[in-house]
Design an enzyme around this catalytic site. Sequence first.
Site, PDB file in Angstrom:
ATOM      1  N   ALA A  70       0.822  -1.213   0.000  1.00  0.00           N
ATOM      2  CA  ALA A  70       0.000   0.000   0.000  1.00  0.00           C
ATOM      3  C   ALA A  70       0.859   1.267   0.000  1.00  0.00           C
ATOM      4  O   ALA A  70       2.096   1.214   0.040  1.00  0.00           O
ATOM      5  CB  ALA A  70      -0.938  -0.014   1.197  1.00  0.00           C
ATOM      6  N   HIS A  71       0.169   2.424  -0.028  1.00  0.00           N
ATOM      7  CA  HIS A  71       0.839   3.718  -0.098  1.00  0.00           C
ATOM      8  C   HIS A  71       1.718   3.971   1.128  1.00  0.00           C
ATOM      9  O   HIS A  71       1.404   3.562   2.239  1.00  0.00           O
ATOM     10  CB  HIS A  71      -0.194   4.855  -0.232  1.00  0.00           C
ATOM     11  CG  HIS A  71      -1.189   4.901   0.895  1.00  0.00           C
ATOM     12  ND1 HIS A  71      -2.323   4.130   0.924  1.00  0.00           N
ATOM     13  CD2 HIS A  71      -1.184   5.621   2.044  1.00  0.00           C
ATOM     14  CE1 HIS A  71      -2.994   4.383   2.030  1.00  0.00           C
ATOM     15  NE2 HIS A  71      -2.325   5.277   2.732  1.00  0.00           N
ATOM     16  N   ASN A  72       2.853   4.628   0.873  1.00  0.00           N
ATOM     17  CA  ASN A  72       3.793   5.076   1.912  1.00  0.00           C
ATOM     18  C   ASN A  72       4.518   3.941   2.627  1.00  0.00           C
ATOM     19  O   ASN A  72       5.191   4.173   3.636  1.00  0.00           O
ATOM     20  CB  ASN A  72       3.106   5.951   2.966  1.00  0.00           C
ATOM     21  CG  ASN A  72       2.448   7.174   2.379  1.00  0.00           C
ATOM     22  OD1 ASN A  72       2.820   7.636   1.305  1.00  0.00           O
ATOM     23  ND2 ASN A  72       1.452   7.709   3.071  1.00  0.00           N
ATOM     24  N   VAL A  73       4.381   2.722   2.139  1.00  0.00           N
ATOM     25  CA  VAL A  73       5.118   1.606   2.747  1.00  0.00           C
ATOM     26  C   VAL A  73       6.606   1.768   2.456  1.00  0.00           C
ATOM     27  O   VAL A  73       7.007   2.181   1.366  1.00  0.00           O
ATOM     28  CB  VAL A  73       4.603   0.258   2.208  1.00  0.00           C
ATOM     29  CG1 VAL A  73       5.555  -0.883   2.571  1.00  0.00           C
ATOM     30  CG2 VAL A  73       3.209  -0.014   2.755  1.00  0.00           C
ATOM     31  N   SER A 109       1.684   2.941   5.112  1.00  0.00           N
ATOM     32  CA  SER A 109       2.708   3.475   6.013  1.00  0.00           C
ATOM     33  C   SER A 109       3.374   2.412   6.888  1.00  0.00           C
ATOM     34  O   SER A 109       4.047   2.748   7.874  1.00  0.00           O
ATOM     35  CB  SER A 109       2.131   4.588   6.902  1.00  0.00           C
ATOM     36  OG  SER A 109       1.634   5.645   6.096  1.00  0.00           O
TER      37      SER A 109
END
Length: 269
Positions: free
Chosen positions: A227-230, A247
């Site tokens: 997912a986003h910001n991982v 995240s």
Amino acid sequence: MIMRTSAQEIAAFLGKSLIGENIKIDSVCSLQSLQTGGLAYIKNKVVWEQFLGNKSSLTGKCLLLIPVVPAENKVVPFSYIVSENPRLDFAKVVAEFFVEKKKASISTEAKISPTAVIGHNVSIGPFCIIGDNVTIGDGSVIGNNVVLHDGVTIGRNCKIKGFASIGDEGFGFAQEKDGTWVRIPHLGTAVIEDDVEIGEFCTVCRGTLDETRIGQGTKIDDHCHIAHNVCIGKNVIITACVELSGSATVGDQSWIGPNASVLNGARID
């Protein structure tokens, strides 16, 4: 295609000594299917003792990578190379001598933005979509039907398997008082560092404002969602069907087992 080498050539490639006859090697096989001219490995001391106890398994015309030096009173009727890590050395030998080296090519059926920067010796399969300002490093292989969205960076010597999607928007919404959900635009990007492998049907979302990053040497199995910001560190193993929520952070050298779900903002060290 039959590929041939010799036991001595394999030993020299590994920087190790050959014990026994310098036989011709033209195949790789399991211990259960040993055959003349075959290369196999024994992964540990327990399997080694079991193998020696099964006399019907022994043959003089194969090459084995074994984990221990045979006892002086043991007659070993085949050629062998002693290895600290037989499985690793087997993988190296197979890649060097028994995998056909394909020339880099870019399919005419791929759609590539004129602003994309493609390195040397890059392969891109049919029906890929390479977006604006994408960068692909030297020696990387992009499989069939892969989508690299605008602004994505792929490092050198990466392998992106078929049907993967890198850099699309993640799943983020804010809620109005009346319950209506409003999508949060994702304006960041996704960065894949050198020597990363990403499996079939994987999704790697772009960051919300910054970046989603996968570190050097990390290997991701099929059907995973990032997912986003991982942020994933170096030399991480992520096995099939893992889901990393927004995240999440995964430290260097971590190993995540099949079907694991990692919650938003969680940290694995």
